[in-house]
Write a protein that holds these residues in place. Structure first.
Motif, PDB file in Angstrom:
ATOM      1  N   GLU A 120       0.825  -1.211   0.000  1.00  0.00           N
ATOM      2  CA  GLU A 120       0.000   0.000   0.000  1.00  0.00           C
ATOM      3  C   GLU A 120       0.858   1.259   0.000  1.00  0.00           C
ATOM      4  N   ASP A 121       2.091   1.140  -0.493  1.00  0.00           N
ATOM      5  CA  ASP A 121       3.003   2.285  -0.596  1.00  0.00           C
ATOM      6  C   ASP A 121       3.152   2.735  -2.039  1.00  0.00           C
ATOM      7  N   LEU A 122       3.231   4.044  -2.206  1.00  0.00           N
ATOM      8  CA  LEU A 122       3.716   4.645  -3.442  1.00  0.00           C
ATOM      9  C   LEU A 122       5.197   4.922  -3.229  1.00  0.00           C
ATOM     10  N   VAL A 123       6.040   4.291  -4.029  1.00  0.00           N
ATOM     11  CA  VAL A 123       7.488   4.393  -3.840  1.00  0.00           C
ATOM     12  C   VAL A 123       8.059   5.300  -4.924  1.00  0.00           C
ATOM     13  N   ILE A 124       8.682   6.398  -4.499  1.00  0.00           N
ATOM     14  CA  ILE A 124       9.156   7.446  -5.409  1.00  0.00           C
ATOM     15  C   ILE A 124      10.675   7.447  -5.430  1.00  0.00           C
ATOM     16  N   THR A 125      11.242   7.498  -6.637  1.00  0.00           N
ATOM     17  CA  THR A 125      12.693   7.590  -6.786  1.00  0.00           C
ATOM     18  C   THR A 125      13.041   8.906  -7.463  1.00  0.00           C
ATOM     19  N   PRO A 126      13.539   9.888  -6.714  1.00  0.00           N
ATOM     20  CA  PRO A 126      13.942  11.151  -7.338  1.00  0.00           C
ATOM     21  C   PRO A 126      15.167  10.953  -8.215  1.00  0.00           C
ATOM     22  N   GLY A 127      15.402  11.906  -9.107  1.00  0.00           N
ATOM     23  CA  GLY A 127      16.576  11.817  -9.982  1.00  0.00           C
ATOM     24  C   GLY A 127      17.871  11.892  -9.216  1.00  0.00           C
ATOM     25  N   LYS A 128      17.837  12.514  -8.038  1.00  0.00           N
ATOM     26  CA  LYS A 128      19.022  12.650  -7.188  1.00  0.00           C
ATOM     27  C   LYS A 128      18.632  12.281  -5.760  1.00  0.00           C
ATOM     28  N   ALA A 129      19.466  11.470  -5.122  1.00  0.00           N
ATOM     29  CA  ALA A 129      19.186  11.084  -3.739  1.00  0.00           C
ATOM     30  C   ALA A 129      19.082  12.314  -2.850  1.00  0.00           C
ATOM     31  N   LEU A 130      18.260  12.226  -1.819  1.00  0.00           N
ATOM     32  CA  LEU A 130      18.039  13.340  -0.909  1.00  0.00           C
ATOM     33  C   LEU A 130      18.972  13.231   0.293  1.00  0.00           C
ATOM     34  N   ASP A 131      19.520  14.353   0.705  1.00  0.00           N
ATOM     35  CA  ASP A 131      20.395  14.384   1.871  1.00  0.00           C
ATOM     36  C   ASP A 131      19.575  14.459   3.157  1.00  0.00           C
ATOM     37  N   ASP A 132      20.223  14.179   4.266  1.00  0.00           N
ATOM     38  CA  ASP A 132      19.606  14.372   5.568  1.00  0.00           C
ATOM     39  C   ASP A 132      19.333  15.858   5.789  1.00  0.00           C
ATOM     40  N   ASN A 133      18.206  16.155   6.465  1.00  0.00           N
ATOM     41  CA  ASN A 133      17.833  17.529   6.811  1.00  0.00           C
ATOM     42  C   ASN A 133      17.648  18.404   5.573  1.00  0.00           C
ATOM     43  N   GLU A 134      17.101  17.814   4.531  1.00  0.00           N
ATOM     44  CA  GLU A 134      16.849  18.549   3.286  1.00  0.00           C
ATOM     45  C   GLU A 134      15.355  18.826   3.156  1.00  0.00           C
ATOM     46  N   LEU A 135      15.006  20.057   2.806  1.00  0.00           N
ATOM     47  CA  LEU A 135      13.617  20.404   2.536  1.00  0.00           C
ATOM     48  C   LEU A 135      13.260  19.979   1.124  1.00  0.00           C
ATOM     49  N   VAL A 136      12.071  19.381   0.963  1.00  0.00           N
ATOM     50  CA  VAL A 136      11.711  18.825  -0.336  1.00  0.00           C
ATOM     51  C   VAL A 136      10.213  19.001  -0.579  1.00  0.00           C
ATOM     52  N   TRP A 137       9.872  19.302  -1.850  1.00  0.00           N
ATOM     53  CA  TRP A 137       8.483  19.343  -2.306  1.00  0.00           C
ATOM     54  C   TRP A 137       8.226  18.100  -3.141  1.00  0.00           C
ATOM     55  N   ILE A 138       7.174  17.382  -2.827  1.00  0.00           N
ATOM     56  CA  ILE A 138       6.750  16.225  -3.618  1.00  0.00           C
ATOM     57  C   ILE A 138       5.353  16.511  -4.150  1.00  0.00           C
ATOM     58  N   THR A 139       5.185  16.390  -5.451  1.00  0.00           N
ATOM     59  CA  THR A 139       3.889  16.639  -6.079  1.00  0.00           C
ATOM     60  C   THR A 139       3.404  15.354  -6.738  1.00  0.00           C
ATOM     61  N   VAL A 140       2.220  14.901  -6.358  1.00  0.00           N
ATOM     62  CA  VAL A 140       1.629  13.693  -6.928  1.00  0.00           C
ATOM     63  C   VAL A 140       0.302  14.070  -7.572  1.00  0.00           C
ATOM     64  N   ARG A 141       0.178  13.800  -8.859  1.00  0.00           N
ATOM     65  CA  ARG A 141      -1.093  13.962  -9.568  1.00  0.00           C
ATOM     66  C   ARG A 141      -1.753  12.593  -9.641  1.00  0.00           C
ATOM     67  N   HIS A 142      -2.987  12.522  -9.167  1.00  0.00           N
ATOM     68  CA  HIS A 142      -3.606  11.209  -8.994  1.00  0.00           C
ATOM     69  C   HIS A 142      -5.123  11.340  -9.018  1.00  0.00           C
ATOM     70  N   THR A 143      -5.796  10.220  -8.975  1.00  0.00           N
ATOM     71  CA  THR A 143      -7.236  10.221  -8.759  1.00  0.00           C
ATOM     72  C   THR A 143      -7.509   9.862  -7.301  1.00  0.00           C
ATOM     73  N   SER A 144      -8.669  10.275  -6.815  1.00  0.00           N
ATOM     74  CA  SER A 144      -9.100   9.967  -5.454  1.00  0.00           C
ATOM     75  C   SER A 144     -10.463   9.301  -5.578  1.00  0.00           C
ATOM     76  N   VAL A 145     -10.563   8.047  -5.142  1.00  0.00           N
ATOM     77  CA  VAL A 145     -11.688   7.192  -5.525  1.00  0.00           C
ATOM     78  C   VAL A 145     -12.635   6.954  -4.354  1.00  0.00           C
ATOM     79  N   PRO A 146     -13.908   7.356  -4.478  1.00  0.00           N
ATOM     80  CA  PRO A 146     -14.903   7.030  -3.451  1.00  0.00           C
ATOM     81  C   PRO A 146     -15.214   5.536  -3.453  1.00  0.00           C
ATOM     82  N   GLY A 147     -15.735   5.073  -2.310  1.00  0.00           N
ATOM     83  CA  GLY A 147     -16.170   3.687  -2.241  1.00  0.00           C
ATOM     84  C   GLY A 147     -15.236   2.829  -1.436  1.00  0.00           C
ATOM     85  N   GLY A 148     -15.686   1.624  -1.131  1.00  0.00           N
ATOM     86  CA  GLY A 148     -14.875   0.722  -0.345  1.00  0.00           C
ATOM     87  C   GLY A 148     -14.986   1.032   1.133  1.00  0.00           C
TER      88      GLY A 148
END
Length: 495
Positions: A120-148
């Motif tokens: 149940e994870d979305l696993v993201i691989t950035p083009g460059k590894a992230l350092d410790d204590n780094e501020l980062v913006w992650i943008t995910v375009r997706h659908t959000s599904v009713p039901g269940g």
């Protein structure tokens, strides 16, 4: 050389692509990095009750969630979730909890990133590894599904959310554990004629365009993902003032505005009573969201508690009971929302306290004896412990049993612990403990061990043994001051 070999050949459409060549190169680079890493795996932060939830390596500071509702509560919403986070360790991948919906694209700091799923994870691989204590913006375009089960609730005229305990990631990508609280912004677009509301207060004036209206809200305090709320429907929004001018906002089906007013107008009095018990209300606004849906529960979504319409309209429900349930959900503003559980085994602090103030209010305003309720709870306590575990060590629910964690032992069984504590340290010390608890841990998370330490400090003596027996024992200890109280043996079926 390898990078070039992985780029697609350049058809004529390349010249007219809306994506700049640098972005395509970045996407290809991310794919190369992903290919060089071990296979993605589902992660978690080690909560024994929900081992796959939460993700290590970062702290979410803010969510900005855009939702576009097309008018049908059976169709997916188009969504954009932006996450602003600080890394707490070097990361080659970032795991988010997300399990229902289609991911269209992912960007990290504005650059395309590779992504896949694991459990149940979305696993993201950035083009460059992230350092410790780094501020980062992650943008995910997706659908959000009713039901269940969990997440979006279909109502008679739209949608609402019920994410407790583990369903926020069925609505939007997130770090779905109350240990990681953040500020939330919601931008909800819906057809004209509908009203969208969310946690917090309006951020800007609503905007209208091409038959749609966009509503924007932001929380003034950090919030756990399980407490997120968005409602879309044909709603009336009713405003009034609470103590100290607090904005009180209720959201109800438009046709029920007058029918529900006798209940809505009670909230300022409930707020005043709770402030007398534990101190100032901890958020920027409060109110009820009354939804035309059947859930079997009410829910303390932050600043806008979710209630079933039937609680107020079904014949035969005593008025004192409805009043007390309203206070129960309000009490969660202090216990569970402002002070959130560090782990789900700390749930007794949420539900035990909300049940405690529910029972106290019912006694003061409905004549329902607190002592008799606690005596009845004591009689059933061993049965509850056998069925669900001790208050601070609840057992997991069965697979697919959404509400399996929310058993009687974490409600009246945990309120019984607080009753025993007050019997032990006295009413005056107990009152100071409650006020100090919500003041010291406001806008944060806390554990059972934190409560034990503060209770011991307040009482002026070590209460570790008391809490060990009452919170972790398989059998209910003797009730201080009531040697005549007895717990019945557990029923044969454990119920």
């Amino acid at each position: 050389m390898l990078l070039s070999s992985r780029l697609p050949s350049r058809p004529r459409s390349w010249l007219f692509s809306r994506r700049p060549r640098a972005a395509l190169l970045a996407a290809a680079s991310a794919a190369l990095v992903a290919a060089a890493l071990p296979a993605p795996t589902e992660l978690g932060i080690g909560d024994p009750l929900f081992p796959a939830l939460g993700n290590p390596g970062y702290d979410v500071l803010a969510y900005d969630i855009g939702l576009t509702y097309g008018g049908s509560n059976t169709q997916p919403l188009e969504a954009v979730t932006r996450i602003y986070a600080r890394t707490t360790a070097p990361l080659e991948r970032v795991n988010l909890d997300f399990a229902r919906g289609t991911v269209r694209s992912v960007e990290v700091d504005g650059k395309p990133a590779a992504f896949t799923t694991a459990g149940e994870d979305l696993v993201i691989t950035p083009g460059k590894a992230l350092d410790d204590n780094e501020l980062v913006w992650i943008t995910v375009r997706h659908t959000s599904v009713p039901g269940g089960s969990g997440g979006w609730l279909r109502t008679g005229d739209g949608l609402a959310m019920a994410n407790q305990a583990d369903a926020a990631h069925l609505v939007f990508p997130c770090n779905d554990h109350p240990a990681d609280k953040a500020i939330f912004t919601f931008r909800v677009t819906a057809p004209d004629g509908l009203t969208a509301v969310a946690n917090g207060q309006p951020l800007v004036t609503t905007t209208r365009r091409a038959g749609n209206t966009t509503w924007t809200y932001r929380t003034g305090h950090p919030m756990a993902t399980e407490l997120a709320q968005v409602s879309i429907g044909r709603s009336a929004v009713v405003h009034r003032k609470g103590p100290h001018g607090l904005p009180v906002r209720d959201v109800v089906p438009a046709e029920d505005r007058d029918l529900l007013e006798p209940w809505l107008k009670k909230t300022p009095g409930h707020l005043e009573w709770m402030e007398q018990q534990v101190g100032p209300y901890p958020f920027e606004t409060y109110g009820l969201l009354v939804a035309d849906t059947a859930t079997g529960f009410e829910l303390e979504t932050q600043t806008l508690s979710l209630f079933e319409r039937g609680l107020f309209t079904q014949p035969g429900i005593p008025a004192w009971y409805i009043d007390a349930i309203m206070v129960h959900e309000l009490a969660h503003s202090w216990f569970g929302n402002s002070v959130s559980p560090r782990r789900w085994s700390d749930l007794w602090l949420n539900e035990g306290h909300a049940t405690w103030y529910e029972a106290r209010y019912a006694e003061e305003h409905g004549g329902i004896s607190l002592q008799e309720r606690m005596k009845d709870a004591y009689a059933l306590s061993d049965t509850w412990r056998a069925a669900g575990g001790p208050p601070a060590a609840p057992r997991q629910g069965k697979p697919g049993e959404k509400l399996g964690l929310f058993r009687a032992v974490v409600y009246d069984g945990s309120a019984l612990v607080l009753y025993a504590l007050r019997q032990t340290i006295g009413a005056e010390a107990f009152g100071r403990l409650e006020r100090n608890w919500v003041a010291e841990h406001r806008d944060s998370t806390a554990t059972t061990a934190d409560f034990v330490r503060l209770a011991s400090k307040t009482a002026g003596r070590d209460l570790t043994g008391f809490f060990k027996d009452w919170l972790h024992g398989q059998k209910t200890p003797p009730m201080p001051g009531h040697p005549d109280w007895h717990s019945r043996p557990p029923a044969a079926d454990g119920q």
